[in-house]
Design a protein around this motif. Sequence first.
Motif, PDB file in Angstrom:
ATOM      1  N   LYS A   5      10.216   4.690   3.340  1.00  0.00           N
ATOM      2  CA  LYS A   5       9.057   4.803   4.158  1.00  0.00           C
ATOM      3  C   LYS A   5       8.717   6.434   4.133  1.00  0.00           C
ATOM      4  O   LYS A   5       9.515   7.111   4.278  1.00  0.00           O
ATOM      5  CB  LYS A   5       9.434   4.484   5.499  1.00  0.00           C
ATOM      6  CG  LYS A   5       9.402   2.810   5.748  1.00  0.00           C
ATOM      7  CD  LYS A   5       9.631   2.466   7.138  1.00  0.00           C
ATOM      8  CE  LYS A   5       8.593   2.927   8.101  1.00  0.00           C
ATOM      9  NZ  LYS A   5       8.933   2.460   9.562  1.00  0.00           N
ATOM     10  N   PRO A  43       4.168   1.883   6.077  1.00  0.00           N
ATOM     11  CA  PRO A  43       4.898   0.439   5.606  1.00  0.00           C
ATOM     12  C   PRO A  43       5.758   1.070   4.443  1.00  0.00           C
ATOM     13  O   PRO A  43       6.035   2.008   4.129  1.00  0.00           O
ATOM     14  CB  PRO A  43       3.828  -0.173   4.855  1.00  0.00           C
ATOM     15  CG  PRO A  43       2.696   1.053   4.276  1.00  0.00           C
ATOM     16  CD  PRO A  43       3.025   2.009   5.455  1.00  0.00           C
ATOM     17  N   ILE A  44       6.658   0.017   3.972  1.00  0.00           N
ATOM     18  CA  ILE A  44       7.581   0.021   3.023  1.00  0.00           C
ATOM     19  C   ILE A  44       6.959   0.173   1.967  1.00  0.00           C
ATOM     20  O   ILE A  44       5.856  -0.521   1.360  1.00  0.00           O
ATOM     21  CB  ILE A  44       8.501  -1.154   3.096  1.00  0.00           C
ATOM     22  CG1 ILE A  44       9.635  -1.264   4.320  1.00  0.00           C
ATOM     23  CG2 ILE A  44       9.350  -1.255   1.703  1.00  0.00           C
ATOM     24  CD1 ILE A  44      10.590  -0.096   4.260  1.00  0.00           C
ATOM     25  N   GLU A  45       7.325   1.183   0.942  1.00  0.00           N
ATOM     26  CA  GLU A  45       6.490   1.107  -0.429  1.00  0.00           C
ATOM     27  C   GLU A  45       7.776   1.536  -1.363  1.00  0.00           C
ATOM     28  O   GLU A  45       8.794   1.985  -1.168  1.00  0.00           O
ATOM     29  CB  GLU A  45       5.575   2.236  -0.467  1.00  0.00           C
ATOM     30  CG  GLU A  45       6.015   3.750  -0.134  1.00  0.00           C
ATOM     31  CD  GLU A  45       4.893   4.863  -0.021  1.00  0.00           C
ATOM     32  OE1 GLU A  45       4.846   5.675  -0.855  1.00  0.00           O
ATOM     33  OE2 GLU A  45       3.989   4.508   0.853  1.00  0.00           O
ATOM     34  N   GLU A  93       0.847  -3.449   0.213  1.00  0.00           N
ATOM     35  CA  GLU A  93       1.702  -2.828   1.614  1.00  0.00           C
ATOM     36  C   GLU A  93       3.031  -3.765   1.585  1.00  0.00           C
ATOM     37  O   GLU A  93       2.834  -4.907   1.714  1.00  0.00           O
ATOM     38  CB  GLU A  93       0.760  -2.953   2.838  1.00  0.00           C
ATOM     39  CG  GLU A  93       1.564  -2.441   3.932  1.00  0.00           C
ATOM     40  CD  GLU A  93       0.477  -2.414   5.424  1.00  0.00           C
ATOM     41  OE1 GLU A  93       0.726  -3.052   6.061  1.00  0.00           O
ATOM     42  OE2 GLU A  93      -0.297  -1.578   5.005  1.00  0.00           O
ATOM     43  N   GLY A  94       4.061  -2.949   1.739  1.00  0.00           N
ATOM     44  CA  GLY A  94       5.284  -3.734   2.098  1.00  0.00           C
ATOM     45  C   GLY A  94       6.216  -4.084   0.586  1.00  0.00           C
ATOM     46  O   GLY A  94       7.207  -4.590   0.738  1.00  0.00           O
ATOM     47  N   TYR A 149       8.369  -3.172  -2.825  1.00  0.00           N
ATOM     48  CA  TYR A 149       9.433  -2.459  -3.074  1.00  0.00           C
ATOM     49  C   TYR A 149      10.062  -2.776  -4.702  1.00  0.00           C
ATOM     50  O   TYR A 149       9.640  -3.821  -5.160  1.00  0.00           O
ATOM     51  CB  TYR A 149      10.775  -2.542  -2.114  1.00  0.00           C
ATOM     52  CG  TYR A 149      11.276  -3.987  -2.058  1.00  0.00           C
ATOM     53  CD1 TYR A 149      12.363  -4.353  -2.793  1.00  0.00           C
ATOM     54  CD2 TYR A 149      10.587  -5.021  -1.435  1.00  0.00           C
ATOM     55  CE1 TYR A 149      12.906  -5.348  -2.795  1.00  0.00           C
ATOM     56  CE2 TYR A 149      11.323  -6.198  -1.558  1.00  0.00           C
ATOM     57  CZ  TYR A 149      12.387  -6.478  -2.095  1.00  0.00           C
ATOM     58  OH  TYR A 149      13.088  -7.766  -2.177  1.00  0.00           O
ATOM     59  N   GLY A 209       6.897  -7.879  -2.949  1.00  0.00           N
ATOM     60  CA  GLY A 209       6.059  -7.499  -1.803  1.00  0.00           C
ATOM     61  C   GLY A 209       5.671  -8.612  -1.062  1.00  0.00           C
ATOM     62  O   GLY A 209       5.731  -9.968  -1.378  1.00  0.00           O
ATOM     63  N   PRO A 210       5.433  -8.582   0.324  1.00  0.00           N
ATOM     64  CA  PRO A 210       5.053  -9.709   1.166  1.00  0.00           C
ATOM     65  C   PRO A 210       3.754 -10.256   0.845  1.00  0.00           C
ATOM     66  O   PRO A 210       2.815  -9.609   0.215  1.00  0.00           O
ATOM     67  CB  PRO A 210       5.236  -9.254   2.615  1.00  0.00           C
ATOM     68  CG  PRO A 210       4.648  -7.412   2.440  1.00  0.00           C
ATOM     69  CD  PRO A 210       4.921  -7.298   0.951  1.00  0.00           C
TER      70      PRO A 210
END
Length: 294
Positions: free
Chosen positions: A184, A190-192, A213-214, A216, A234-235
Amino acid sequence: MPLRVSSLDDVAAVSPSDVWAVGQGGGDCTAGGKEEAIHWDGSQWTNMAINLFCDAEDVNLASVAVVKPNELWAVGIDIEPGPVGVTIYNNLALHWTGGKHWTKYDFRDDADTNGLTSVRAASPNDVWAVGGIVYRHSTSYDQIYHWDGSRWSLMEFRNPERVGGLIGLGVVSARDVWAVGAQKVSEKGPIEPLILHWDGTTWAKIPHAKSDEGAYLASVVAVSANDVWAVGSGPPDGPHVEHWNGSEWSTIPTDFQATLTGVGVIPGNQSVWAVGSAPEQQFGVQSLAIDYRC
């Protein structure tokens, strides 16, 4: 012989008749050892007893790297009982040099650690291991360890937030090492993807490709200085795949749903394999293997 490893997290091979896999330990010391490793000799898998954890509450080996025949490294976490009401968490590395000889290396005790997540070797005197973020003195750091042939040294990389960490490692040479994971960059961001690179002198953060977004990264394989692959997710169920061409990372489009956890390349035929799990209508999730032709 029934295998007593309850789950497997990583595999490494020297040849078709010399393959190692590690994971969550099974068995106990009265049965000959807590097996966290198994070995394939070309015809069968064999439990490899590691009699170093009889007093441990839990042990998990997350990654294995074969340096050469009869030498390997495995890393993970060793959770031990401490003083009354206290649990001790150790980053763990194991060194095997043939036969029944294992050497155990415990690193700094840290209640925040989730253990080491990946190990890769450029040579017997050049081995790297990474793990999640630890938080000390109001600052968070990614854990990076290096073995120089005689000892492990810690190279911490400062991370903006106490979120994420390093998950995967890929080694081209002693002067070309990649580490990937999640980060982050702001408190509310957001998580990246997180991508670090070692050039033989320093670790540096490298800009990742465009991502949802989100997203990893969980695994990376380095074929050459201008051919590196990283995969993750990712989500809500989308895979995330990136490729390094020697100058920048780019996103590789995908048309399926999956959580990707591992990547490998078959040299010479331009075939990239990724594994993980995918949503399945009847059973929730199913194992997945994807072949991508460059």
